[in-house]
Design a protein around this motif. Structure first.
Motif, mmCIF file in Angstrom:
data_model
loop_
_atom_site.group_PDB
_atom_site.id
_atom_site.type_symbol
_atom_site.label_atom_id
_atom_site.label_comp_id
_atom_site.label_asym_id
_atom_site.label_seq_id
_atom_site.Cartn_x
_atom_site.Cartn_y
_atom_site.Cartn_z
ATOM 1 N N GLY A 63 -4.495 40.194 -42.443
ATOM 2 C CA GLY A 63 -4.808 41.611 -42.594
ATOM 3 C C GLY A 63 -4.757 42.345 -41.278
ATOM 4 O O GLY A 63 -5.114 41.818 -40.233
ATOM 5 N N ILE A 64 -4.287 43.567 -41.363
ATOM 6 C CA ILE A 64 -4.266 44.451 -40.199
ATOM 7 C C ILE A 64 -5.492 45.353 -40.305
ATOM 8 O O ILE A 64 -5.766 45.913 -41.348
ATOM 9 N N VAL A 65 -6.218 45.479 -39.221
ATOM 10 C CA VAL A 65 -7.442 46.273 -39.180
ATOM 11 C C VAL A 65 -7.241 47.453 -38.246
ATOM 12 O O VAL A 65 -6.679 47.307 -37.157
ATOM 13 N N ASN A 66 -7.715 48.629 -38.682
ATOM 14 C CA ASN A 66 -7.683 49.806 -37.825
ATOM 15 C C ASN A 66 -9.115 50.201 -37.526
ATOM 16 O O ASN A 66 -9.894 50.483 -38.425
ATOM 17 N N GLU A 67 -9.445 50.219 -36.254
ATOM 18 C CA GLU A 67 -10.771 50.644 -35.824
ATOM 19 C C GLU A 67 -10.603 51.613 -34.671
ATOM 20 O O GLU A 67 -9.991 51.285 -33.648
ATOM 21 N N ASN A 68 -11.117 52.832 -34.848
ATOM 22 C CA ASN A 68 -11.007 53.873 -33.817
ATOM 23 C C ASN A 68 -9.557 54.103 -33.407
ATOM 24 O O ASN A 68 -9.239 54.185 -32.221
ATOM 25 N N HIS A 69 -8.670 54.194 -34.385
ATOM 26 C CA HIS A 69 -7.241 54.460 -34.171
ATOM 27 C C HIS A 69 -6.545 53.352 -33.390
ATOM 28 O O HIS A 69 -5.571 53.589 -32.684
ATOM 29 N N HIS A 70 -7.049 52.149 -33.523
ATOM 30 C CA HIS A 70 -6.460 50.995 -32.835
ATOM 31 C C HIS A 70 -6.244 49.880 -33.849
ATOM 32 O O HIS A 70 -7.151 49.545 -34.615
ATOM 33 N N TRP A 71 -5.045 49.297 -33.860
ATOM 34 C CA TRP A 71 -4.675 48.263 -34.822
ATOM 35 C C TRP A 71 -4.851 46.873 -34.231
ATOM 36 O O TRP A 71 -4.466 46.620 -33.089
ATOM 37 N N MET A 72 -5.438 45.979 -35.042
ATOM 38 C CA MET A 72 -5.675 44.592 -34.649
ATOM 39 C C MET A 72 -5.312 43.693 -35.830
ATOM 40 O O MET A 72 -5.188 44.170 -36.958
ATOM 41 N N LEU A 73 -5.183 42.399 -35.574
ATOM 42 C CA LEU A 73 -4.823 41.452 -36.625
ATOM 43 C C LEU A 73 -5.954 40.460 -36.857
ATOM 44 O O LEU A 73 -6.522 39.919 -35.901
ATOM 45 N N VAL A 74 -6.265 40.221 -38.134
ATOM 46 C CA VAL A 74 -7.228 39.203 -38.531
ATOM 47 C C VAL A 74 -6.494 38.237 -39.454
ATOM 48 O O VAL A 74 -5.830 38.653 -40.396
ATOM 49 N N VAL A 75 -6.612 36.947 -39.174
ATOM 50 C CA VAL A 75 -6.004 35.907 -39.998
ATOM 51 C C VAL A 75 -7.111 34.942 -40.396
ATOM 52 O O VAL A 75 -7.836 34.454 -39.539
ATOM 53 N N LEU A 122 -8.596 33.742 -37.020
ATOM 54 C CA LEU A 122 -7.960 34.144 -35.767
ATOM 55 C C LEU A 122 -8.119 35.647 -35.652
ATOM 56 O O LEU A 122 -8.011 36.367 -36.650
ATOM 57 N N PHE A 123 -8.348 36.101 -34.463
ATOM 58 C CA PHE A 123 -8.472 37.522 -34.190
ATOM 59 C C PHE A 123 -7.567 37.839 -33.017
ATOM 60 O O PHE A 123 -7.695 37.219 -31.965
ATOM 61 N N LEU A 124 -6.635 38.759 -33.218
ATOM 62 C CA LEU A 124 -5.724 39.140 -32.146
ATOM 63 C C LEU A 124 -5.757 40.646 -31.948
ATOM 64 O O LEU A 124 -5.430 41.408 -32.863
ATOM 65 N N ASP A 125 -6.155 41.047 -30.780
ATOM 66 C CA ASP A 125 -6.232 42.449 -30.409
ATOM 67 C C ASP A 125 -5.154 42.701 -29.359
ATOM 68 O O ASP A 125 -5.170 42.068 -28.297
ATOM 69 N N PRO A 126 -4.216 43.603 -29.616
ATOM 70 C CA PRO A 126 -3.157 43.863 -28.643
ATOM 71 C C PRO A 126 -3.672 44.293 -27.268
ATOM 72 O O PRO A 126 -2.973 44.144 -26.274
ATOM 73 N N LEU A 127 -4.901 44.797 -27.197
ATOM 74 C CA LEU A 127 -5.476 45.171 -25.903
ATOM 75 C C LEU A 127 -6.201 44.009 -25.233
ATOM 76 O O LEU A 127 -6.615 44.106 -24.094
ATOM 77 N N GLY A 128 -6.398 42.917 -25.950
ATOM 78 C CA GLY A 128 -7.173 41.784 -25.447
ATOM 79 C C GLY A 128 -8.394 41.611 -26.332
ATOM 80 O O GLY A 128 -8.944 42.576 -26.842
ATOM 81 N N GLU A 129 -8.819 40.391 -26.535
ATOM 82 C CA GLU A 129 -9.872 40.091 -27.482
ATOM 83 C C GLU A 129 -11.264 40.241 -26.901
ATOM 84 O O GLU A 129 -11.468 40.086 -25.724
ATOM 85 N N GLY A 130 -12.153 40.508 -27.808
ATOM 86 C CA GLY A 130 -13.574 40.442 -27.545
ATOM 87 C C GLY A 130 -14.153 39.595 -28.656
ATOM 88 O O GLY A 130 -14.090 39.990 -29.802
ATOM 89 N N ASP A 189 1.059 50.178 -23.347
ATOM 90 C CA ASP A 189 0.891 51.624 -23.490
ATOM 91 C C ASP A 189 -0.267 51.894 -24.441
ATOM 92 O O ASP A 189 -0.998 50.991 -24.804
ATOM 93 N N SER A 190 -0.406 53.134 -24.867
ATOM 94 C CA SER A 190 -1.527 53.474 -25.748
ATOM 95 C C SER A 190 -1.107 53.632 -27.208
ATOM 96 O O SER A 190 -1.927 54.021 -28.034
ATOM 97 N N THR A 191 0.147 53.322 -27.537
ATOM 98 C CA THR A 191 0.601 53.583 -28.905
ATOM 99 C C THR A 191 1.277 52.402 -29.600
ATOM 100 O O THR A 191 1.700 52.541 -30.740
ATOM 101 N N SER A 192 1.386 51.267 -28.984
ATOM 102 C CA SER A 192 2.146 50.168 -29.585
ATOM 103 C C SER A 192 1.285 49.116 -30.280
ATOM 104 O O SER A 192 1.796 48.094 -30.721
ATOM 105 N N CYS A 193 -0.012 49.368 -30.443
ATOM 106 C CA CYS A 193 -0.891 48.347 -31.029
ATOM 107 C C CYS A 193 -0.463 47.970 -32.451
ATOM 108 O O CYS A 193 -0.496 46.790 -32.814
ATOM 109 N N GLY A 194 -0.052 48.921 -33.263
ATOM 110 C CA GLY A 194 0.368 48.619 -34.625
ATOM 111 C C GLY A 194 1.616 47.758 -34.669
ATOM 112 O O GLY A 194 1.710 46.809 -35.455
ATOM 113 N N VAL A 195 2.575 48.075 -33.814
ATOM 114 C CA VAL A 195 3.810 47.295 -33.739
ATOM 115 C C VAL A 195 3.490 45.858 -33.323
ATOM 116 O O VAL A 195 3.990 44.899 -33.914
ATOM 117 N N LEU A 196 2.644 45.710 -32.318
ATOM 118 C CA LEU A 196 2.298 44.370 -31.842
ATOM 119 C C LEU A 196 1.502 43.593 -32.896
ATOM 120 O O LEU A 196 1.746 42.399 -33.090
#
Length: 179
Positions: A24-36, A45-53, A84-91
């Motif tokens: 599943g793709i998660v959107n939080e505060n206009h930022h896309w992340m992946l949960v498996v 698994l949790f993957l955040d294109p900006l880096g995980e917490g 950049d600030s806009t590629s999180c969904g693509v990643l």
């Protein structure tokens, strides 16, 4: 998946244990992340294109379905971060593709490479889209009888005559979206 993440989902008719993997793709505060989730392996698994917490991972969906998740492992995989600030969904989509294909999450994240990924995604969506031209734009169902359809004079979408309360066919018709 975003509604699950934010605990705002209603009734979901999915038995997680009937699946090997849930992506599943998660959107939080206009930022896309992946949960498996791997229900049978009791891991996520949790993957955040900006880096995980590590504190971000939530498994509310599984606990709502009666799965005891307190002993589940939560991890991540090595991956590139967005530049950049806009590629999180693509990643996030590319992460999902790589995981589902069983490949290492290695790919270029330069501005040019992300632009090419966007084009690949758009092309794939267009190529894999079903032909919807025979579906009623109101109910989404097909009908074999051509005489029971009506077309909106503005947007040119087709509807079952019955679905839009049988408007007169000898007058201009405007669909619910165009009125």
């Amino acid at each position: 998946m975003t509604a699950i993440w934010k605990h705002t989902f209603g009734r979901i008719r999915v038995d997680p244990m009937a699946h090997t993997v849930i992506v599943g793709i998660v959107n939080e505060n206009h930022h896309w992340m992946l949960v498996v989730m791997y229900p049978h392996e009791k891991k996520t698994l949790f993957l955040d294109p900006l880096g995980e917490g590590k504190g971000k991972m939530r498994v509310a969906f599984m606990s709502m379905k009666g799965c005891k998740v307190s002993r589940w492992t939560c991890s991540t995989l090595p991956h590139n971060q967005q530049q950049d600030s806009t590629s999180c969904g693509v990643l996030a989509l590319k992460f999902a593709e790589k995981i589902l294909l069983g490949e290492a999450i290695e790919f270029e994240t330069s501005q040019k490479a992300v632009h090419e990924l966007r084009l690949d995604i758009a092309t794939s969506l267009l190529r894999e889209t079903d032909d919807l031209s025979r579906l009623c734009c109101y109910c989404g169902m097909e009908e074999q009888d051509e005489e029971h359809w009506i077309c909106c004079d503005i947007c040119q979408r087709w509807y079952h005559h019955q679905c839009v309360q049988r408007p007169p066919v000898d007058q201009p018709y405007l669909c619910p979206g165009c009125t």
